[in-house]
Each structure stands twice: as C-alpha cells, then as structure tokens.
Design a protein around this motif. Structure first.
Motif, PDB file in Angstrom:
ATOM      1  N   PHE A 128       0.832  -1.203   0.000  1.00 12.32           N
ATOM      2  CA  PHE A 128       0.000   0.000   0.000  1.00 12.32           C
ATOM      3  C   PHE A 128       0.867   1.253   0.000  1.00 12.32           C
ATOM      4  CE2 PHE A 128      -2.867   2.904   2.538  1.00 12.32           C
ATOM      5  CZ  PHE A 128      -3.901   2.980   1.612  1.00 12.32           C
ATOM      6  N   LEU A 129       1.955   1.204   0.758  1.00  7.65           N
ATOM      7  CA  LEU A 129       2.828   2.372   0.907  1.00  7.65           C
ATOM      8  C   LEU A 129       3.851   2.516  -0.206  1.00  7.65           C
ATOM      9  CD1 LEU A 129       3.338   2.384   4.772  1.00  7.65           C
ATOM     10  CD2 LEU A 129       2.276   4.198   3.406  1.00  7.65           C
ATOM     11  N   ASN A 130       3.850   1.607  -1.193  1.00  9.03           N
ATOM     12  CA  ASN A 130       4.774   1.855  -2.296  1.00  9.03           C
ATOM     13  C   ASN A 130       4.277   3.006  -3.170  1.00  9.03           C
ATOM     14  OD1 ASN A 130       2.849   0.686  -3.999  1.00  9.03           O
ATOM     15  ND2 ASN A 130       4.142  -1.048  -4.580  1.00  9.03           N
ATOM     16  N   GLN A 131       3.117   3.574  -2.811  1.00 10.05           N
ATOM     17  CA  GLN A 131       2.665   4.824  -3.430  1.00 10.05           C
ATOM     18  C   GLN A 131       3.524   6.005  -2.985  1.00 10.05           C
ATOM     19  OE1 GLN A 131      -1.885   5.078  -3.437  1.00 10.05           O
ATOM     20  NE2 GLN A 131      -1.549   3.327  -2.110  1.00 10.05           N
ATOM     21  N   CYS A 132       4.455   5.740  -2.064  1.00  3.40           N
ATOM     22  CA  CYS A 132       5.274   6.807  -1.488  1.00  3.40           C
ATOM     23  C   CYS A 132       6.754   6.684  -1.850  1.00  3.40           C
ATOM     24  CB  CYS A 132       5.148   6.787   0.039  1.00  3.40           C
ATOM     25  SG  CYS A 132       3.464   6.907   0.657  1.00  3.40           S
ATOM     26  N   VAL A 133       7.103   5.758  -2.749  1.00  3.21           N
ATOM     27  CA  VAL A 133       8.525   5.564  -3.035  1.00  3.21           C
ATOM     28  C   VAL A 133       8.874   6.083  -4.427  1.00  3.21           C
ATOM     29  CG1 VAL A 133       8.729   3.619  -1.461  1.00  3.21           C
ATOM     30  CG2 VAL A 133       8.147   3.184  -3.866  1.00  3.21           C
ATOM     31  N   SER A 134      10.130   6.487  -4.593  1.00  2.92           N
ATOM     32  CA  SER A 134      10.555   7.167  -5.820  1.00  2.92           C
ATOM     33  C   SER A 134      10.548   6.253  -7.036  1.00  2.92           C
ATOM     34  CB  SER A 134      11.951   7.759  -5.614  1.00  2.92           C
ATOM     35  OG  SER A 134      12.895   6.742  -5.314  1.00  2.92           O
ATOM     36  N   TRP A 135      10.826   4.966  -6.838  1.00  6.46           N
ATOM     37  CA  TRP A 135      10.907   4.064  -7.990  1.00  6.46           C
ATOM     38  C   TRP A 135       9.533   3.644  -8.525  1.00  6.46           C
ATOM     39  CZ3 TRP A 135      12.756   3.066  -3.113  1.00  6.46           C
ATOM     40  CH2 TRP A 135      12.088   2.125  -2.348  1.00  6.46           C
ATOM     41  N   GLU A 136       8.462   4.072  -7.865  1.00 10.23           N
ATOM     42  CA  GLU A 136       7.112   3.757  -8.334  1.00 10.23           C
ATOM     43  C   GLU A 136       6.409   4.976  -8.940  1.00 10.23           C
ATOM     44  OE1 GLU A 136       4.857   1.293  -8.603  1.00 10.23           O
ATOM     45  OE2 GLU A 136       6.165  -0.350  -8.026  1.00 10.23           O
ATOM     46  N   ILE A 137       7.144   6.045  -9.223  1.00  5.58           N
ATOM     47  CA  ILE A 137       6.515   7.268  -9.756  1.00  5.58           C
ATOM     48  C   ILE A 137       5.873   7.000 -11.119  1.00  5.58           C
ATOM     49  CG2 ILE A 137       7.050   9.543 -10.738  1.00  5.58           C
ATOM     50  CD1 ILE A 137       8.996   9.941  -8.394  1.00  5.58           C
ATOM     51  N   ALA A 138       4.603   7.387 -11.262  1.00  2.63           N
ATOM     52  CA  ALA A 138       3.873   7.221 -12.521  1.00  2.63           C
ATOM     53  C   ALA A 138       4.437   8.188 -13.561  1.00  2.63           C
ATOM     54  CB  ALA A 138       2.386   7.480 -12.304  1.00  2.63           C
ATOM     55  N   ASN A 139       4.740   7.673 -14.756  1.00  2.00           N
ATOM     56  CA  ASN A 139       5.279   8.517 -15.810  1.00  2.00           C
ATOM     57  C   ASN A 139       5.046   7.886 -17.172  1.00  2.00           C
ATOM     58  OD1 ASN A 139       7.404   6.574 -16.220  1.00  2.00           O
ATOM     59  ND2 ASN A 139       8.459   7.466 -14.447  1.00  2.00           N
ATOM     60  N   LYS A 140       5.487   8.563 -18.204  1.00  2.00           N
ATOM     61  CA  LYS A 140       5.269   8.094 -19.572  1.00  2.00           C
ATOM     62  C   LYS A 140       5.927   6.741 -19.808  1.00  2.00           C
ATOM     63  CE  LYS A 140       7.445  10.024 -23.046  1.00  2.00           C
ATOM     64  NZ  LYS A 140       7.881  10.962 -24.105  1.00  2.00           N
ATOM     65  N   ASP A 141       7.123   6.533 -19.242  1.00  2.00           N
ATOM     66  CA  ASP A 141       7.866   5.294 -19.493  1.00  2.00           C
ATOM     67  C   ASP A 141       7.134   4.059 -18.988  1.00  2.00           C
ATOM     68  OD1 ASP A 141       9.853   6.736 -20.710  1.00  2.00           O
ATOM     69  OD2 ASP A 141      11.139   6.851 -18.932  1.00  2.00           O
ATOM     70  N   ASN A 142       6.427   4.185 -17.848  1.00  2.00           N
ATOM     71  CA  ASN A 142       5.669   3.020 -17.349  1.00  2.00           C
ATOM     72  C   ASN A 142       4.184   3.133 -17.662  1.00  2.00           C
ATOM     73  OD1 ASN A 142       4.603   4.746 -15.309  1.00  2.00           O
ATOM     74  ND2 ASN A 142       6.252   4.207 -13.889  1.00  2.00           N
ATOM     75  N   LYS A 143       3.879   3.957 -18.690  1.00  2.00           N
ATOM     76  CA  LYS A 143       2.500   4.150 -19.158  1.00  2.00           C
ATOM     77  C   LYS A 143       1.575   4.627 -18.029  1.00  2.00           C
ATOM     78  CE  LYS A 143       2.783   0.991 -23.103  1.00  2.00           C
ATOM     79  NZ  LYS A 143       4.242   0.736 -23.047  1.00  2.00           N
ATOM     80  N   TRP A 144       2.158   5.397 -17.107  1.00  2.00           N
ATOM     81  CA  TRP A 144       1.434   5.990 -15.977  1.00  2.00           C
ATOM     82  C   TRP A 144       0.785   4.934 -15.084  1.00  2.00           C
ATOM     83  CZ3 TRP A 144       1.428   8.228 -20.847  1.00  2.00           C
ATOM     84  CH2 TRP A 144       2.055   9.474 -20.933  1.00  2.00           C
ATOM     85  N   LEU A 145       1.403   3.744 -15.030  1.00  2.00           N
ATOM     86  CA  LEU A 145       0.900   2.689 -14.149  1.00  2.00           C
ATOM     87  C   LEU A 145       1.746   2.547 -12.894  1.00  2.00           C
ATOM     88  CD1 LEU A 145      -0.180  -0.098 -16.671  1.00  2.00           C
ATOM     89  CD2 LEU A 145      -1.628   1.489 -15.402  1.00  2.00           C
ATOM     90  N   GLY A 146       2.734   3.419 -12.716  1.00  2.00           N
ATOM     91  CA  GLY A 146       3.476   3.418 -11.459  1.00  2.00           C
ATOM     92  C   GLY A 146       2.551   3.754 -10.308  1.00  2.00           C
ATOM     93  N   ARG A 147       2.801   3.200  -9.149  1.00  2.00           N
ATOM     94  CA  ARG A 147       1.896   3.356  -8.015  1.00  2.00           C
ATOM     95  C   ARG A 147       1.976   4.746  -7.378  1.00  2.00           C
ATOM     96  NH1 ARG A 147      -1.811   0.497  -5.513  1.00  2.00           N
ATOM     97  NH2 ARG A 147      -0.704   0.215  -3.567  1.00  2.00           N
TER      98      ARG A 147
END
Length: 595
Positions: free
Chosen positions: A497-516
C-alpha cells in the motif's frame, strides 16, 4: 494479554480445543487486530481455514442468473494492467491467484494446494524463500492444464519493465523457480517478512502462458486475452463490451466442489452510485451493487423499502486528497506533471499546510459518508499497530490564513492570494459522484475564506480510473493541481500500500502511468525507511519504519487523508456473499449463492 498467555491460546488452537475464530475474538478483546492475530497463527504453523463462508449448496449450478452492478465500468480484463479497482474486480471473475485474503485477514488458497507455513516446509526460517504447492487437476477455461509453468511465466511477464504492468513492484526483485509441475519456489534477495505479496490477492492473478506467451514486453498490449480472458475462475468468458457489459457462464470444470451456484453472470457497468443503489435496494432489479458512495441519508431511505441491505465491511482503504508538487500545466518530454518540473505554488510547504487546515473532515464524515468512513489524518489506518499515533487533523480557517500571511501570500483586489505574480488558483479533480462533489464544495467554500480559488472538476468514473495511457483525464496522469479518490489497501499489511510513497514507483510516460506513486513526490528518508521495512524481521521495528513512511507524506501535506473508508456494497436480502476488506469484491465469487 502477555506473551505466555498468547502462546497458551495458540497451543489450544493447535490441539483443536479452541477455534481460530475464537482465538481472533480473544485477541481483538485485548487490542490485537484480526489480521495480526491471523498472522500469529501463521507464524506458529497453525493451518489456515478452508472456508470463510458457510456454503450451503450441495451441487454446482441451478442458481439461475447473478446480476452485479459496477457503476464505474471496467475497460479491460488483464489484472496486471488494472490500475483501477473496477478493472481488478472484473479481472478476478476469470483469473485467480495462488491465495487471497478473507474477511479476517487470513490467507485463503485458490490455485495453491495449501498456504505455506514453516511446519509444511513452505516458509524458510531465514525469510529468504517461500515454496508454493499448486492444486492439481485444475484446468484453464480452454481445457489446458494449469501448471507451474504458468506461475513462472506470470512472474517473468509482470517483472519485465517493457510490459509496464501495474503489478511490477511485486515481482521485480524476486526469482521464481519451477521445482516440478505443481511446485514453485519464490526466492527473495533479502530476508522478507511479508512474503505473501507475489501471486497473492489482487496483484497475484495467474495468466495462462499459452495465451500470453507471444505477447510479452512491448507487445503486451496487443494480447487478445486482455479483452477475452481465459482463466481458471468460477465463470467463463462470454462477452465484453468495454465501459458497458460483461457476460459470463458457469465454469462446469471449476476446481472447487459444488461451486459456482449461479449459471450465468452479468456485470453491468456505467451509471452512478445512486442509481446502482436504487436498482438493488428499492427495485431488486440487480442482485448486488459495488461501492455505495451515496450519502447516508439517501441509503437509509432506500433500505426502508425492505428489498435489500448494505454490506459494510471494515478495510484499510482511505479517501484522500493529493496535492501536486509538479507542474500539471507544463509539458516536458511529452508529459505533464513531470518530476522534472516544480509546481509554481504547491511546491511551497506553507501553502500545502494551510490547505490541510481548510478541510472539515468531521462534517464530511457526519453529513456525507455516515457508515462509509471515519475521519482521519493518517494514510494507513489498519491494522491498528501500523497507524500513526502522531498524525492529527484540525479544521481552522484562521490558522490557515495566518500560515499564508506569514509565508508572504497576500490577497489581491479579487480576494485571491498571490506572491511573485503567482496566484493560489487550483483545479481540484475527482470522479463524478455526489458525495465527492459535495466534499469538493465543502473544501472550496473554506478555501475561499482563506483567499484560495478552487475550480471544481468532475471526471466520469470510468475515465478517471481508466488504465488507458492515451487518456489525459486519468487519476494516474494527474493533470490537475489537486485530486481526490479512494485507494485500496489490498492486504492486511501496508507494505505494498505504501509503495505509493517511493521514488521508484513514480507514474510517468515510461511506465504508461501505471506506477503506483501518482503524487510524483519523493523523499530520501521515506525511500530509506521503506527499503529497511522490506527486510526487517522484527515486527515492532518494521511497523515503526512503515509508520515513518506514512508520516513523511502526511506531514509534508502531499497526502491529505480524509476518511478511513469501509467497504460499502448493497445486496438483495436473499444473496449470500463472501466479502473481504483486504481483497476485491469478487475475490471469492464462486462461493456466492442465494439463501
């Protein structure tokens, strides 16, 4: 209850003189939350229960149609691309994990033959691996056998960064070995206290290798199975109209005895929460409706019709607001809200702090949500030992004004505060839904009194929660200054649940905005605490580390939690359902029947 007393009760459970449920009740009476009581039994090698619902039917089928309403309509049926709860619910009709989470936070086996423990050899003492024994005789809906090859493939598929799966975080840092056709071993890079993440719950659904094997990595979006699933679940695919309708039929070869009870399944999408509630509680046209985000007073009037009732289940879900610290109005390298930018005004901590004082959480709970939630200042609210005792909320317009005055934000002739030519004017978006629009209105009114101008934006839910990378109005793209929604805690442990707070899960174009991490905010101390928690075997130290992650984001006022949400659904009186606050609505759909 001290340690020796707990051990004595565990011994009674092992001897069969005390039931698991009785143990959990006794633990709850002294403040030990149900999920943790369940984990105590797991750690002490007490076998999991085999059922969570007293299932009455003595044969599969014969139940006629089951009709469910999801007013946020599903748009895809691949669980590893399902960033929205609606798509996770729909995918779970057809696909299954090795295990899921029941109402009490117990692990419940689906495609696994049993839940791993130290006693059965499934859990390594050093926390470095878990061995899953798979159920034998299970077939995919096309008749092909389910084997360990499918499990290993699902790991490789989700872990591949080119796949851009929503579930990547659960599979990237593990290795999965096939022991034999019905045994797999998950190997961790370091001691892992919470091992029940890969292949478990909403992130753990297994894909058939023979249907997805030719569609991996960059080709993953081209797979026919994304819209025409072949799974192992209780119902087989018949028809899917994205954004509208799902039709399914009973799987005659389902691997659970006497299940499912219903012959056909229809999941209707679209509309709104009020019409969905009415179709169940007042007219009985549908059997079950998901997510009754309807004002409490309205729901009580509908229940008075006597045809149905609300199903209220405690959970770890939270209704919250995110403040955007990146610039949603400037495009950089093909994306807005890029981490390469800073928000012109919300990057000021004083502005974020002032906004937190302008939320009347108690009024939102009392007059809008009722049974649906409890006001909170914490992002994590359950289980109890993971909730911060430090985070508090307060509604105070005067304090908000003073904070902004002290920070140099002065009111102009139009009454809107500004500094250095930048005004406090924000677009505040959420999904189209009466309680959310009323919440927006309450916040907007308070903000006006502090010189902050709010433009309210409501996006159709099926669009807002879509996983469509081409849509600019999804919550994960966050092309606004503020946004509000409910996020689901998918297991009785807040690590994922808290991986919404980590830098490596940032939503962006490269991960098609599916980062948490939709907020795009990151903090080195949060990253450090999170990584430490992933390998900390001492449960007290681990809880403290996860609480620290929560506190960093809430004290930075990037997350503004509003309500600890209950799962509130509606069902006709005759329908028997198995609901869990730690898993999706359809987690154990095969066990539903009409009483």
């Amino acid at each position: 209850m001290n340690e020796s007393e707990i051990r004595g009760l565990v011994a009674k459970v092992k001897q069969g003189t005390l039931s698991r449920r009785a143990f959990i009740r006794k633990a709850a009476a002294v403040g030990i939350a149900a999920p943790i009581a369940s984990q105590i039994l797991v750690w002490n090698d007490v076998a999991m229960a085999n059922a969570t619902l007293d299932y009455k039917p003595t044969k599969a089928g014969g139940g006629g149609p089951l009709k469910i309403l999801l007013w946020q309509a599903p748009t895809l049926l691949n669980p590893h691309f399902a960033s929205g709860t609606k798509d996770q619910i729909a995918s779970r009709i057809f696909f299954e994990p090795l295990a899921g989470w029941d109402r009490d936070g117990n692990l419940f086996p689906f495609l696994a033959a049993e839940v791993p423990t130290k006693q059965n050899g499934g859990l390594s003492p050093d926390g470095m691996s878990v061995t899953w024994k798979l159920k034998q005789g299970v077939t995919w809906h096309d008749g092909k056998p389910f084997t360990a090859d499918d499990v290993v493939f699902t790991w490789a598929y989700a872990a591949d960064l080119a796949t851009a799966a929503y579930t990547t975080g659960s599979y990237q840092n593990i290795k999965v070995d096939k022991i034999d056709d019905h045994t797999v071993k998950v190997i961790f890079k370091a001691p892992t206290p919470f091992w029940a993440d890969p292949f478990v719950g909403s992130v753990g659904l297994i894909l058939p290798k023979h249907h997805f094997g030719d569609y991996v990595g960059a080709k993953s979006r081209e797979a026919p199975g994304n819209l025409k699933p072949v799974g192992t679940g209780p119902y087989r695919f018949v028809e899917f109209k994205p954004g509208d309708l799902i039709k399914a039929e009973r799987n005659p070869d389902y691997h659970v005895k006497n299940q499912p009870y219903f012959d056909t399944l229809e999941v209707k999408g679209g509309g709104d929460a009020v019409s969905a509630a009415r179709a169940v509680l007042q007219t009985g046209e549908y059997d079950y409706a998901w997510n009754m985000q309807v004002e409490e007073e309205v729901l009580k009037r509908m229940e008075a019709a006597g045809k149905g009732k609300l199903d209220v289940t405690p959970s770890g879900n939270v209704e919250f607001i995110i403040l955007n610290t990146t610039d949603p109005w400037t495009e950089v390298d093909g994306e807005r809200s890029s981490v390469k930018t800073k928000h012109p005004t919300l990057s000021d901590p004083a502005v974020r702090r002032a906004l937190n004082f302008l939320i009347d959480r108690d009024a939102i709970q009392k007059f809008i949500y009722g049974r649906g939630g409890v006001a909170t200042a914490s992002f994590v609210n359950a289980p109890k030992q993971f909730k911060s005792s430090k985070l508090k909320y307060e509604f105070d317009i005067d304090k908000a004004n003073k904070i902004l005055d002290d920070a140099g934000w002065t009111k102009g002739a139009d009454g809107i505060r500004e500094k250095d030519g930048k005004k406090l004017k924000y677009v505040f978006q959420t999904s189209t839904n009466a309680p959310r629009q009323k919440t927006q209105a309450i916040i907007k009114q308070a903000c006006q009194k502090a010189g902050i101008d709010i433009e309210i934006k409501a996006v159709t839910a099926s669009v807002f929660f879509s996983s469509d990378a081409g849509n600019p109005d999804t919550y994960s793209k966050f092309y606004a200054d503020m946004e509000m929604y409910n996020t689901t805690q998918p297991q009785p442990d807040p690590e994922r649940f808290l991986n919404q707070c980590v830098s490596w899960e940032i939503a962006n174009k490269d991960n098609k905005w599916l980062g948490r991490n939709v907020s795009r905010y990151s903090d080195p101390e949060a990253d450090k605490a999170y990584k430490a928690a992933q390998n900390e075997l001492d449960p007290v130290k681990r809880a403290a580390l996860l609480i620290k992650v929560d506190e960093i984001f809430c004290e930075a006022n990037v997350f503004l939690p509003l309500l600890s949400r209950n799962v509130v659904n509606a069902g006709v009186n005759s329908l028997m359902v198995d609901m869990s606050g730690w898993d999706v609505t359809t987690w154990n759909l095969g066990s539903w029947y009409r009483g």
